[in-house]
Design an enzyme around this catalytic site. Sequence first.
Site, PDB file in Angstrom:
ATOM      1  NE  ARG A 181       1.837  -8.930   5.483  1.00 28.78           N
ATOM      2  CZ  ARG A 181       1.658  -7.722   5.961  1.00 28.78           C
ATOM      3  NH1 ARG A 181       1.848  -7.489   7.221  1.00 28.78           N
ATOM      4  NH2 ARG A 181       1.277  -6.717   5.183  1.00 28.78           N
TER       5      ARG A 181
ATOM      6  CE  LYS B 167      11.368   9.683  -3.113  1.00 24.69           C
ATOM      7  NZ  LYS B 167       9.980   9.618  -3.616  1.00 24.69           N
TER       8      LYS B 167
ATOM      9  CG  HIS C  60      12.322   7.036 -10.453  1.00 24.25           C
ATOM     10  ND1 HIS C  60      11.812   7.614  -9.333  1.00 24.25           N
ATOM     11  CD2 HIS C  60      11.661   7.595 -11.494  1.00 24.25           C
ATOM     12  CE1 HIS C  60      10.866   8.474  -9.679  1.00 24.25           C
ATOM     13  NE2 HIS C  60      10.747   8.486 -10.986  1.00 24.25           N
TER      14      HIS C  60
ATOM     15  CD  GLU D 105       5.137  14.646  -9.923  1.00 26.03           C
ATOM     16  OE1 GLU D 105       4.964  13.479 -10.288  1.00 26.03           O
ATOM     17  OE2 GLU D 105       5.301  14.982  -8.736  1.00 26.03           O
TER      18      GLU D 105
ATOM     19  CG  ASP E 242       7.225  12.555  -2.856  1.00 25.25           C
ATOM     20  OD1 ASP E 242       7.437  11.343  -2.671  1.00 25.25           O
ATOM     21  OD2 ASP E 242       6.639  12.994  -3.861  1.00 25.25           O
TER      22      ASP E 242
ATOM     23  CG  HIS F  49      13.214  12.372  -7.434  1.00 23.15           C
ATOM     24  ND1 HIS F  49      13.862  11.177  -7.277  1.00 23.15           N
ATOM     25  CD2 HIS F  49      11.897  12.096  -7.255  1.00 23.15           C
ATOM     26  CE1 HIS F  49      12.979  10.218  -7.022  1.00 23.15           C
ATOM     27  NE2 HIS F  49      11.769  10.763  -6.994  1.00 23.15           N
TER      28      HIS F  49
ATOM     29  CE  LYS G 258       3.286  14.587  -5.858  1.00 26.21           C
ATOM     30  NZ  LYS G 258       4.136  13.757  -6.722  1.00 26.21           N
TER      31      LYS G 258
HETATM   32  C1  BG6 Z   1       8.332   9.665  -6.892  1.00 25.30           C
HETATM   33  C2  BG6 Z   1       7.502  10.495  -5.960  1.00 25.30           C
HETATM   34  O1  BG6 Z   1       9.577   9.376  -6.309  1.00 25.30           O
HETATM   35  O2  BG6 Z   1       8.531  10.371  -8.100  1.00 25.30           O
HETATM   36  C3  BG6 Z   1       6.185  10.863  -6.607  1.00 25.30           C
HETATM   37  O3  BG6 Z   1       7.251   9.773  -4.765  1.00 25.30           O
HETATM   38  C4  BG6 Z   1       6.408  11.499  -7.947  1.00 25.30           C
HETATM   39  O4  BG6 Z   1       5.436  11.744  -5.771  1.00 25.30           O
HETATM   40  C5  BG6 Z   1       7.342  10.666  -8.808  1.00 25.30           C
HETATM   41  O5  BG6 Z   1       5.144  11.635  -8.585  1.00 25.30           O
HETATM   42  C6  BG6 Z   1       7.715  11.408 -10.075  1.00 25.30           C
HETATM   43  O6  BG6 Z   1       8.411  10.551 -10.928  1.00 25.30           O
HETATM   44  P1  BG6 Z   1       8.357  10.751 -12.504  1.00 25.30           P
HETATM   45  O7  BG6 Z   1       9.298   9.722 -13.025  1.00 25.30           O
HETATM   46  O8  BG6 Z   1       6.947  10.531 -12.922  1.00 25.30           O
HETATM   47  O9  BG6 Z   1       8.794  12.156 -12.774  1.00 25.30           O
END
Ligand code: BG6
Length: 478
Positions: A46, A143, A173, A211, A230, A235, A326
């Site tokens: 934008r 996502k 990813h 994490e 999430d 994942h 987390k």
């Molecule tokens: C993301 C989530 O898709 O993946 C995050 O939204 C998460 O909350 C992240 O921290 C983790 O990815 P990675 O590659 O650091 O394990």
Amino acid sequence: IPVDSFDLVIFGGTGDLARRKILPGLFRRFRSGQMPAEARIIGAARSDMDDAGYRQMIREAIAEFGSEEKNDAGGIDAFLGRLHYVAIDATGDGGWSQLRDLMRDGVIRAFYFSVAPSLFGALAERLHQHGIADASSRIVVEKPFGRDLASAKALNATLAEHFDEGQIYRIDHYLGKETVQNLMAVRFGNVLFEPLWNSHYIDHIQITVAETVGVTGRGSYYDKSGAMRDMVQNHLMQLLCLIAMEPPSTYDADTVRDEKLKVIRALQPVEPHQIVRGQYEASQDGPSYRDDAENPRSFTESFLALKCHIANWRWAKVPFYIRTGKRMKARSSEIAVVFKDLGHTIFEGDTARHRNILSIRLQPNEGMDLQVTIKEPGPGGMRLVDVPLDMTFADALGPDREDAPDAYERLIMDVIRGNQTLFMRGDEVEAAWAWTDPIIEGWEARNDVPKLYDAGTAGPEDAMMLMHRDGRRWREIK
Ligand code: BG6
């Protein structure tokens, strides 16, 4: 090997993901020679800005988020020269004709929708209306792909109005991570594992994605999502699919995705007692989830552990335990395949429980180890001990893999190559929501309150109990 030349438009080109991941990643592909020298990247957002302003913004992003390559000043200048910027109004007319005039003919056109899903429809429609996208163009979406089955279906339907499934690249990813792909290589590239990969030999599977980060700075998104939406729906579900799927007959996109889809569809509903939701409390390690998320009354889960079953012949009665959270004690992601005990021992006096465990470490310290039982060295007779056959990829393959692409880089190059194997198909995403929806609805109906756990730990006590009740235990997070 360079990919074919392309014009990649990044909608949301000034956003966090573009600056943190996409552009620094593309710079690395540029330096490696994989991005052709004449390929171009067009940031679209934008804000009013010209090419020079955008190049400066990305120069700063590479300095902040790039790794060692950020010191390559000459390389950065050449890369920035490939960047353009168009100020665009996603829901109006502004900027679209400039974008059309900028696009070259005869090269691959890819459009990265790094924007809120509510804009997907408007973008898709305008790309067509202005003759910018055609039948060979590709779109990349991020996502969260919806927040439940109904919204995912609506998004799929919106995209389908303008693009074929073969043009839509839904990014997860995790599928771009080296070790995740290695899972398939290990399973289907060795004679050792596949014959044992079933309920006759496997006791259970554990998948952990722990994490240490909290939700600081992204509370407004995360608080509406929680760990289920999430991490688990995408994942962890993808990891589970790769572990559990039947061998695809070939390694091509639809064959692999057909097998993954069958796994998701065979997932049994999960009963409330098979799930533990958690939320971190303040500890000496940092503030509470509620402070991080800036919502003092939040009941969102920052941790989830669950036990599930796949109702098919291969996995009958084999539990899959998965957990993610987390602010846990370490950043550590691992898949562990725990084999059954021996039915009989010939070694008198050896009462210990010996098990083979194949563990696949996704991060950090990518690698695998296989726990095997051997004789304890020394004169003590046939005393047995379990030791790991450790294979850390950096040791085995050499540390000098600096050039290996990270998940985003690899996936973007796959988009240009037209390879959808590592992207989620629409029906996969819908099936995943169809499994998670009733679980989330159950929490909402019961006003479920997550169990608290101290930041910096392995999660709530109840998550331990989920395993203990079955006479099993989680592997240590370290
Ligand atoms: C993301 C989530 O898709 O993946 C995050 O939204 C998460 O909350 C992240 O921290 C983790 O990815 P990675 O590659 O650091 O394990």
